[in-house]
Design an enzyme around this catalytic site. Sequence first.
Site, mmCIF file in Angstrom:
data_model
loop_
_atom_site.group_PDB
_atom_site.id
_atom_site.type_symbol
_atom_site.label_atom_id
_atom_site.label_comp_id
_atom_site.label_asym_id
_atom_site.label_seq_id
_atom_site.Cartn_x
_atom_site.Cartn_y
_atom_site.Cartn_z
ATOM 1 N NE ARG A 1 14.893 6.784 24.656
ATOM 2 C CZ ARG A 1 15.606 7.631 25.386
ATOM 3 N NH1 ARG A 1 16.789 8.056 24.958
ATOM 4 N NH2 ARG A 1 15.172 8.076 26.538
ATOM 5 C CG HIS B 1 10.774 10.814 27.786
ATOM 6 N ND1 HIS B 1 10.873 9.481 28.135
ATOM 7 C CD2 HIS B 1 12.021 11.334 27.972
ATOM 8 C CE1 HIS B 1 12.113 9.216 28.513
ATOM 9 N NE2 HIS B 1 12.827 10.313 28.419
ATOM 10 C CD GLN C 1 13.109 12.808 32.335
ATOM 11 O OE1 GLN C 1 13.975 12.111 31.829
ATOM 12 N NE2 GLN C 1 13.289 13.412 33.503
ATOM 13 C CG ASP D 1 13.949 18.338 26.122
ATOM 14 O OD1 ASP D 1 15.137 17.954 26.232
ATOM 15 O OD2 ASP D 1 13.082 17.693 25.492
ATOM 16 C CB CYS E 1 14.253 15.406 30.430
ATOM 17 S SG CYS E 1 14.531 16.184 28.824
ATOM 18 N NE ARG F 1 13.588 8.504 33.431
ATOM 19 C CZ ARG F 1 14.059 8.446 32.180
ATOM 20 N NH1 ARG F 1 14.820 9.402 31.721
ATOM 21 N NH2 ARG F 1 13.712 7.443 31.371
HETATM 22 N N1 NVA Z 1 13.212 15.835 23.715
HETATM 23 C C1 NVA Z 1 14.395 15.035 23.879
HETATM 24 C C2 NVA Z 1 14.339 14.277 25.163
HETATM 25 C C3 NVA Z 1 15.566 13.482 25.474
HETATM 26 C C4 NVA Z 1 15.464 12.743 26.762
HETATM 27 C C5 NVA Z 1 14.541 14.092 22.682
HETATM 28 O O1 NVA Z 1 13.532 13.518 22.257
HETATM 29 O O2 NVA Z 1 15.654 13.938 22.186
HETATM 30 N N1 CP Z 2 16.269 11.869 29.945
HETATM 31 C C1 CP Z 2 16.519 10.754 29.205
HETATM 32 O O1 CP Z 2 15.628 10.019 28.787
HETATM 33 O O2 CP Z 2 17.858 10.529 29.020
HETATM 34 P P1 CP Z 2 18.470 9.459 28.014
HETATM 35 O O3 CP Z 2 18.111 9.907 26.633
HETATM 36 O O4 CP Z 2 19.966 9.504 28.270
HETATM 37 O O5 CP Z 2 17.894 8.118 28.317
#
Ligand code: NVA
Ligand code: CP
Length: 299
Positions: A108, A135, A138, A220, A259, A287
């Site tokens: 990540r 992502h 997801q 989201d 998500c 997931r």
């Molecule tokens: N759009 C959000 C998704 C989190 C799972 C982010 O990037 O923070």
């Molecule tokens: N939806 C998701 O990726 O959650 P986290 O940021 O908690 O991993």
Amino acid sequence: MSKSLITLRGRDFVSLSDLDLDQLLAILDLADLIKAGKWNEKPLAGRQVAMVFQKPSMRTRVSFEVGIQRLGGTSVALSEQDVQIGVRESVADAARVLERYVDLIVARLRLHRDLLDLAASTRISVVNALTDLEHPCQVLADLMTIREHCGSLEVPVVFIGDGNNMVTSLAHAHRLLGFPLTVVTPPGFEPLDLVRAQAPEMVVGNDPSAVTGAGVVYTDVWTSMGFEIEAGRRRAAFSGYQVDAALLRLAPAAIFLHCLPAHRGEEVSDEVMDGPASAVFDQAENRLYAQMALLALLA
Ligand code: NVA
Ligand code: CP
């Protein structure tokens, strides 16, 4: 090609657009089998996975760790504090060291271009656990949830909120599977031109009533990780874009997806999160199975 013969061995999973339709369906079918308890193999036996997180995570980290264990492998999770990838050493050097210890990297990273650099710098598979741009893991779980709840992947999906990383990966899924995708954002928060070019049939607009008749209503957070400094401005810009009970009445057959994590009272009301249309906790659970299926095919 028979789906049972499909393998992604040695490949990267940086983007959903790395897959063709058969490969995507093979992942979803295997995920269903795993969830049903009908597939219990251990393709990661004796294999190690490094998980690198430059941003916080709960679902991704836990579902990968548990999934890797269930597939017979072991994992080591590295936080930003530990690695400082791209700061303490270059992304490429970190990749070349990690491949000496582990068989697969789940990462990540803040910048999608760093993930591409990571993947290009190592012989082992790299899985995108979220970047600023995409992502894809997801969306594997989202598709599994849509098929589980709606009975098919042909339902119209309306995303309302920020034209962010979730939208990119949903756009790639729409491109592969052909389901209608509408993205509704406040003016100025539309998906990037690059993403619109990749999914020319995606409808983009600014009017929340576009959820009318949707099969899936998806949202989201208004402020993604890394954009916190813009939170106040975003709250103002997005104020008419909450998924609440009144909006969902325009799509009476729809399931609601998010998500997570959700900011209740901002992009979604309590009533919708906890209401009968909400499939968000099944979506979070999926997931685990979707990523197990992905890892099994990459192994
Ligand atoms: N759009 C959000 C998704 C989190 C799972 C982010 O990037 O923070
Ligand atoms: N939806 C998701 O990726 O959650 P986290 O940021 O908690 O991993």
